[in-house]
Design an enzyme around this catalytic site. Structure first.
Site, PDB file in Angstrom:
ATOM      1  N   HIS A   1      -1.868  -9.998   6.476  1.00 20.61           N
ATOM      2  CA  HIS A   1      -2.945  -9.249   5.812  1.00 20.61           C
ATOM      3  C   HIS A   1      -2.416  -8.906   4.482  1.00 20.61           C
ATOM      4  O   HIS A   1      -1.096  -9.219   3.990  1.00 20.61           O
ATOM      5  CB  HIS A   1      -3.208  -7.852   6.599  1.00 20.61           C
ATOM      6  CG  HIS A   1      -3.809  -8.130   7.700  1.00 20.61           C
ATOM      7  ND1 HIS A   1      -5.408  -8.485   7.530  1.00 20.61           N
ATOM      8  CD2 HIS A   1      -3.794  -8.137   9.070  1.00 20.61           C
ATOM      9  CE1 HIS A   1      -6.001  -8.851   8.917  1.00 20.61           C
ATOM     10  NE2 HIS A   1      -4.961  -8.550   9.776  1.00 20.61           N
TER      11      HIS A   1
ATOM     12  N   ASP B   1      -5.872  -8.819  -1.372  1.00 23.48           N
ATOM     13  CA  ASP B   1      -7.250  -9.235  -0.989  1.00 23.48           C
ATOM     14  C   ASP B   1      -8.187  -9.654  -2.258  1.00 23.48           C
ATOM     15  O   ASP B   1      -8.859 -10.643  -2.112  1.00 23.48           O
ATOM     16  CB  ASP B   1      -7.889  -8.547   0.069  1.00 23.48           C
ATOM     17  CG  ASP B   1      -7.345  -8.446   1.593  1.00 23.48           C
ATOM     18  OD1 ASP B   1      -6.606  -9.519   1.905  1.00 23.48           O
ATOM     19  OD2 ASP B   1      -7.957  -7.806   2.406  1.00 23.48           O
TER      20      ASP B   1
END
Length: 358
Positions: free
Chosen positions: A128, A157
């Site tokens: 992540h 991200d």
């Protein structure tokens, strides 16, 4: 007309940076369709879909079935670009990888979004945002001296993923218009985050950066570039990097610049203590009002909820309401205000193809 009118993009439903990229493209007029697995809601609130899924319909397909894979390829054949965020090899195993899609549509730009990239020792591993920024050095530089602090999921991200994916798709489309050939765009957050750290990397190799938190110019180490607590527990952000802004900051706080020279660094603890003491004498909003007429790069630290009522942001209509939901308006701007996106709906492959072929 919106700047991306006529652009057709297929979004294979994913998490994180892919839906934000699709949302941004749709915000500016591109026609997108989300291809989702059976059982997926039209708006998936668990992944932020109330906002992130705005402006585009979905088509439900079971990509493990041959007839649904063929339907997906039929849609891809009419598209200009594809965006997907699966681990390496997943789309190939489904028969929907770049080679298969570009066989149906040679001009197709195929955007792939991963954390670790399509190759390398970690390519098949899960991860992540926090993992990608940890390995690339960004996380180690953020937070107090005691421990790194995850900066939401903005750096990996969205900055390293979404923005590079959007750039790669648009760059590929420009080339496809020129050459008639599509591209495969390999976007990896572990590639992009070091690009975002280019200034820090330059400072580090010229003696201007230490690999230690709160010891540097931009990480809270400098007393004129950090946050300070106020009397009511709120905070103000100070960004007085240039000498003129630093002088204005001290004057605004009632401190004499002659007693607090901005450099050398050995004097920073003394400066920080003096500034911190002054900010503790008033509430956050009182300091915000005080510095309104002083060009010293001082701003109140607002919560996400408070930001929607900030006068400057309200004047610029940075936020808007849609069906009772507060959301950010499209950015960047191209002159005319962007229209409200259509609500997310479900369509059949046949309905979509009829629309795209008309």
């Amino acid at each position: 007309m919106p700047v991306l009118s006529g652009l057709k993009v297929v979004e294979f439903d994913a998490l994180g940076p892919v839906p934000l990229c699709a949302m941004i493209l749709a915000d500016h007029g591109a026609e997108l369709v989300r291809i989702v697995r059976p059982g997926t809601p039209v708006v998936d609130e668990s992944v932020g879909g109330t906002i992130l899924h705005r402006g585009r319909p979905l088509v439900t397909l079971d990509l493990k079935k041959a007839e649904d894979r063929e339907a997906a390829l039929d849609i891809v054949a009419e598209a200009d670009a594809v965006v997907e965020g699966f681990r390496p090899g997943v789309m190939e195993r489904l028969g929907l990888g770049p080679e298969a899609c570009q066989a149906r549509n040679p001009k197709l730009v195929y955007g792939r979004m991963t954390g670790w990239g399509q190759s390398g020792p970690l390519a098949e591993r899960a991860g992540h945002d926090i993992n990608y920024i940890a390995l690339t050095g960004a996380l180690a530089a953020i937070g107090p001296a005691e421990a790194p602090v995850p900066p939401l999921n903005v750096i990996g991200d969205y900055a390293g993923g979404t923005m590079f994916l959007a750039f790669g798709i648009l760059a590929g489309l420009i080339e496809a218009q020129r050459t008639g050939r599509g591209r495969v765009v390999d976007v990896a957050m572990c590639d992009a985050v070091p690009v975002l750290l280019s200034l820090v990397q330059a400072f580090r190799q010229t003696g201007g950066w230490e690999d230690a938190r709160t010891r540097n110019l931009l990480d809270g180490g400098a007393p004129f570039y950090r946050c300070y607590a106020c009397r009511d527990g709120g905070f103000v952000a100070v960004g007085a990097l240039e000498p003129q802004f630093y002088a204005a900051l001290l004057h605004g706080l009632g401190l004499a610049p002659a007693y607090y020279p901005q450099y050398p660094r050995e004097g920073w603890p003394k400066i920080q203590a003096a500034i911190a003491s002054r900010f503790l004498t008033r509430d956050r909003d009182a300091w915000a009002d005080h510095f309104t007429g002083i060009d010293a790069c001082v701003s109140p630290v607002l919560t996400i909820g408070e930001a929607t009522d900030a006068p400057h942001l309200k004047e610029r209509r940075v936020f808007r309401q849609r069906d009772g939901i507060i959301e950010a308006a499209p950015a960047p701007r191209f002159g005319d205000p962007a229209a409200l996106p259509p609500p997310a709906t479900e369509v059949t492959p046949e309905e979509l193809l009829a629309r795209w072929r008309s």
